[in-house]
Design an enzyme around this catalytic site. Sequence first.
Site, short mmCIF file in Angstrom:
data_model
loop_
_atom_site.label_atom_id
_atom_site.label_comp_id
_atom_site.label_asym_id
_atom_site.label_seq_id
_atom_site.Cartn_x
_atom_site.Cartn_y
_atom_site.Cartn_z
N ARG A 178 -11.52 49.45 73.89
CA ARG A 178 -9.71 49.16 73.32
C ARG A 178 -9.19 49.62 72.74
O ARG A 178 -8.46 50.77 72.72
CB ARG A 178 -9.07 47.65 72.88
CG ARG A 178 -7.82 47.05 72.87
CD ARG A 178 -7.91 46.13 72.66
NE ARG A 178 -6.41 45.39 72.01
CZ ARG A 178 -6.23 44.88 71.80
NH1 ARG A 178 -7.06 43.60 70.78
NH2 ARG A 178 -4.94 44.10 71.17
N ASN B 218 -10.78 41.40 61.12
CA ASN B 218 -10.61 40.58 62.40
C ASN B 218 -11.53 41.15 63.04
O ASN B 218 -11.07 41.28 64.92
CB ASN B 218 -10.41 39.72 62.61
CG ASN B 218 -8.38 39.93 62.95
OD1 ASN B 218 -8.20 40.96 62.18
ND2 ASN B 218 -7.36 39.06 63.31
N THR C 214 -13.96 44.22 53.61
CA THR C 214 -15.35 44.52 53.21
C THR C 214 -16.45 43.86 54.41
O THR C 214 -17.16 44.99 54.78
CB THR C 214 -15.58 44.15 51.77
OG1 THR C 214 -14.41 45.19 50.82
CG2 THR C 214 -17.10 43.69 51.65
N THR D 196 -1.93 39.62 50.94
CA THR D 196 -2.09 40.10 49.92
C THR D 196 -0.91 41.74 50.04
O THR D 196 -0.58 42.28 49.63
CB THR D 196 -2.92 41.45 50.64
OG1 THR D 196 -4.10 40.19 50.63
CG2 THR D 196 -4.03 42.47 49.31
N GLU E 34 1.71 44.35 58.77
CA GLU E 34 1.87 43.66 59.60
C GLU E 34 0.99 42.59 59.15
O GLU E 34 -0.15 42.35 58.79
CB GLU E 34 0.67 43.84 61.27
CG GLU E 34 1.63 45.12 62.22
CD GLU E 34 3.21 44.28 62.90
OE1 GLU E 34 3.28 42.96 62.60
OE2 GLU E 34 3.91 45.04 63.16
N ARG F 77 -7.13 35.15 64.66
CA ARG F 77 -6.34 35.96 65.31
C ARG F 77 -5.38 35.79 64.68
O ARG F 77 -4.32 34.61 64.62
CB ARG F 77 -6.55 36.58 66.57
CG ARG F 77 -7.84 37.35 67.47
CD ARG F 77 -7.78 36.44 68.66
NE ARG F 77 -6.24 37.10 69.20
CZ ARG F 77 -5.83 35.77 70.17
NH1 ARG F 77 -5.30 34.83 70.45
NH2 ARG F 77 -4.86 37.37 70.43
N CYS F 78 -4.16 36.45 63.90
CA CYS F 78 -2.71 36.45 63.68
C CYS F 78 -1.92 35.95 64.83
O CYS F 78 -1.05 35.03 65.02
CB CYS F 78 -2.69 37.51 63.16
SG CYS F 78 -2.45 39.10 64.36
N THR F 79 -2.15 36.25 66.12
CA THR F 79 -1.88 35.70 67.13
C THR F 79 -2.14 34.43 67.80
O THR F 79 -1.44 34.48 68.98
CB THR F 79 -1.27 36.90 68.09
OG1 THR F 79 -3.00 37.49 68.27
CG2 THR F 79 -0.45 37.88 67.59
N1 LIG Z 1 -0.18 40.42 61.56
C1 LIG Z 1 -1.45 41.32 61.98
O1 LIG Z 1 -1.82 41.81 62.97
C2 LIG Z 1 -1.91 40.36 62.04
C3 LIG Z 1 -2.57 39.66 59.95
N2 LIG Z 1 -3.58 38.81 59.54
C4 LIG Z 1 -4.06 38.41 58.35
O2 LIG Z 1 -4.59 38.82 57.70
C5 LIG Z 1 -5.59 36.86 57.65
C6 LIG Z 1 -6.40 37.40 57.47
O3 LIG Z 1 -7.46 39.13 57.65
P1 LIG Z 1 -8.21 39.22 55.62
O4 LIG Z 1 -9.06 40.43 56.18
O5 LIG Z 1 -8.85 38.43 54.61
O6 LIG Z 1 -6.52 39.69 55.37
P2 LIG Z 1 -6.52 39.92 53.24
O7 LIG Z 1 -5.26 40.23 53.39
O8 LIG Z 1 -7.66 39.35 52.56
O9 LIG Z 1 -7.61 41.42 53.36
C7 LIG Z 1 -6.75 42.66 54.59
C8 LIG Z 1 -7.19 43.68 53.70
O10 LIG Z 1 -6.76 44.21 52.61
C9 LIG Z 1 -7.55 44.87 51.44
N3 LIG Z 1 -7.32 44.00 50.53
C10 LIG Z 1 -7.50 43.23 49.83
N4 LIG Z 1 -6.76 42.57 48.56
C11 LIG Z 1 -5.74 44.08 48.52
C12 LIG Z 1 -5.58 45.25 47.38
N5 LIG Z 1 -5.46 44.24 46.19
N6 LIG Z 1 -4.59 45.97 47.71
C13 LIG Z 1 -5.13 47.22 48.84
N7 LIG Z 1 -5.87 46.00 50.01
C14 LIG Z 1 -6.39 44.92 49.37
C15 LIG Z 1 -8.73 43.99 52.68
O11 LIG Z 1 -9.83 44.71 51.68
P3 LIG Z 1 -11.33 43.92 51.06
O12 LIG Z 1 -11.71 43.25 52.83
O13 LIG Z 1 -12.26 44.93 50.89
O14 LIG Z 1 -10.76 42.84 50.20
C16 LIG Z 1 -8.50 44.36 53.87
O15 LIG Z 1 -8.79 45.84 53.71
C17 LIG Z 1 -4.55 35.86 57.68
O16 LIG Z 1 -3.57 35.52 57.20
C18 LIG Z 1 -4.17 36.69 58.71
O17 LIG Z 1 -2.57 36.17 59.36
C19 LIG Z 1 -4.76 39.59 60.24
C20 LIG Z 1 -4.75 40.00 61.57
C21 LIG Z 1 -3.50 40.68 62.27
O1 LIG Z 2 -5.01 41.81 64.52
C1 LIG Z 2 -4.84 40.01 65.12
O2 LIG Z 2 -4.68 39.66 65.28
C2 LIG Z 2 -4.61 41.24 65.74
O3 LIG Z 2 -2.62 42.19 65.94
C3 LIG Z 2 -4.00 40.19 67.15
O4 LIG Z 2 -4.60 40.94 68.13
P1 LIG Z 2 -5.11 39.70 70.31
O5 LIG Z 2 -3.19 39.44 69.93
O6 LIG Z 2 -5.50 41.67 70.69
O7 LIG Z 2 -6.05 39.33 69.79
#
Ligand SMILES: NC(=O)C1=CN([C@@H]2O[C@H](COP(=O)(O)OP(=O)(O)OC[C@H]3O[C@@H](n4cnc5c(N)ncnc54)[C@H](OP(=O)(O)O)[C@@H]3O)[C@@H](O)[C@H]2O)C=CC1
Ligand SMILES: O=C(O)[C@H](O)COP(=O)(O)O
Length: 496
Positions: free
Chosen positions: A116, A169, A195, A248, A264, A297-299
Amino acid sequence: MAGTGLFAEILDGDVYKYYADGEWKKSSSAKTVAIINPTTRKTQYKVQACTQEEVNKVMESAKTAQKSWAKTPLWKRAELLHKAAAILKEHKAPIAECLVKEIAKPAKDAVTEVVRSGDLVSYTAEEGVRILGEGKFLVSDSFPGNERTKYCLTSKVPLGVILAIPPFNYPVNLAVSKIAPALIAGNSLVLKPPTQGAVSALHMVHCFHLAGFPKGLISCVTGKGSEIGDFLTMHPGVNCISFTGGDTGIAISKKAGMVPLQMELGGKDACIVLEDADLDLVAANIIKGGFSYSGQRCTAVKVVLVMESVADVLVDKVKAKIAKLTVGPPEDDCDITPVVSESSANFIEGLVKDAKEKGATFCQEYKRDGNLIWPLLLDNVRPDMRIAWEEPFGPVLPVIRINSIEEGIHHCNASNFGLQGCVFTKDVNKAILISDAMETGTVQINSAPARGPDHFPFQGLKDSGIGSQGVTNSINMMTKIKSTVINLPTPSYTMG
Ligand SMILES: NC(=O)C1=CN([C@@H]2O[C@H](COP(=O)(O)OP(=O)(O)OC[C@H]3O[C@@H](n4cnc5c(N)ncnc54)[C@H](OP(=O)(O)O)[C@@H]3O)[C@@H](O)[C@H]2O)C=CC1
Ligand SMILES: O=C(O)[C@H](O)COP(=O)(O)O
């Protein structure tokens, strides 16, 4: 295999290098960050913990490289992106292997993510050639009081250095969804991968390296977000931040300077089920929407709001399908795999315990082994339970029984999130009215929420984000309009 063959260059002993100035490098910090395999809960990989000094150097190179990249013809930029896409798809197996080990993505889904991503890069190259090759021509006499003495030409110009921060994710797909639009639009890009997912991202970056992009144009600095995140997001060399993740993002938006932000963030996507819905279709979509990649997944469907009169039948259908889900390691391509970390599993467990104490009906027994949580449907959830509002980011789905459409819309709109939602009904007129009333960036009618296809606009309201993603919107977001006005000495009208 990961880190071997073509990818051997990115590994030093057992530590993956970071990418700067067109080279794979060891950090002078001599410190590493461990990536824990969610299934074994043991260290799987190690990456460099980059220093602030290294970030400064990367920003300088990105600034210099961008200047000449902006002068590179659009078709050449597109050509390189197509090349990177092909290399990425060719090497899907080792990258998918990393996704399985780092984030416990089921094996088949891991391959799908890479393919993809390749498609996304190619599509972005094609879309960029089309939309960046066009501008506007305006004449002054459309505005009151003006003669036709001014011709305004507008075009889209790059912003400069784009900072991309994706979540765990989709470490590959949500990285390329930022990299490709940035590059086609003439920007340079600094990637800070999550990470958990960093090694998959480093392999993906190597595919761009192999495609032959100029040095310094793309960099990838690794390290914990909590340690280098603020330094990166507040760096004066950054001209735009594209972030996907959790809360964050809210903190970043408060600290970042005067730069465009694409955010997002989280979601609590509601699934509203009306009495006339096709309940087999709903059940299938609840399974796909709520439990694929174990709800991470956020969705994902994160709350079901079903009319009381059909709730028993729907819950039974979903229960029957849950019983058929396979639970186990991602290598076996199980439907439900361990969630990304122990802290995430503990958080999910906290929501489950709260729901238990407050009287939710457990459709299955709650079961956990390490980071592996068995799929769980919670019926008769009420608004005083945390799970009614918080996103578990795990395989636990609450069902709230409603007595009117208004009650469903009210619950959806009372959330601080506003990413997506869905409504199931055979009455398209009702569906449109409900869609208009739902305060979310997207509403899906008769299907579960989803970001893709990747060229569709994707955006969240309220705490779910700023701006809009999707290939076209991301390209536009990473450019600025530039006008050139030709001033004529006398009015010039077309021959009559
Ligand atoms: N709307 C969307 O498209 C999506 C939303 N999400 C949301 O994300 C969350 C889960 O994902 P997760 O990866 O745990 O999210 P985080 O917000 O914890 O981390 C996202 C990214 O931010 C980095 N990060 C952490 N702290 C900082 C900082 N102070 N400054 C800049 N960057 C930082 C992380 O690095 P490191 O890993 O090193 O901490 C990672 O690369 C859920 O709430 C989910 O809903 C997830 C996917 C898609
Ligand atoms: O990061 C996520 O969770 C997404 O942006 C959702 O993507 P998807 O709907 O294609 O799984």
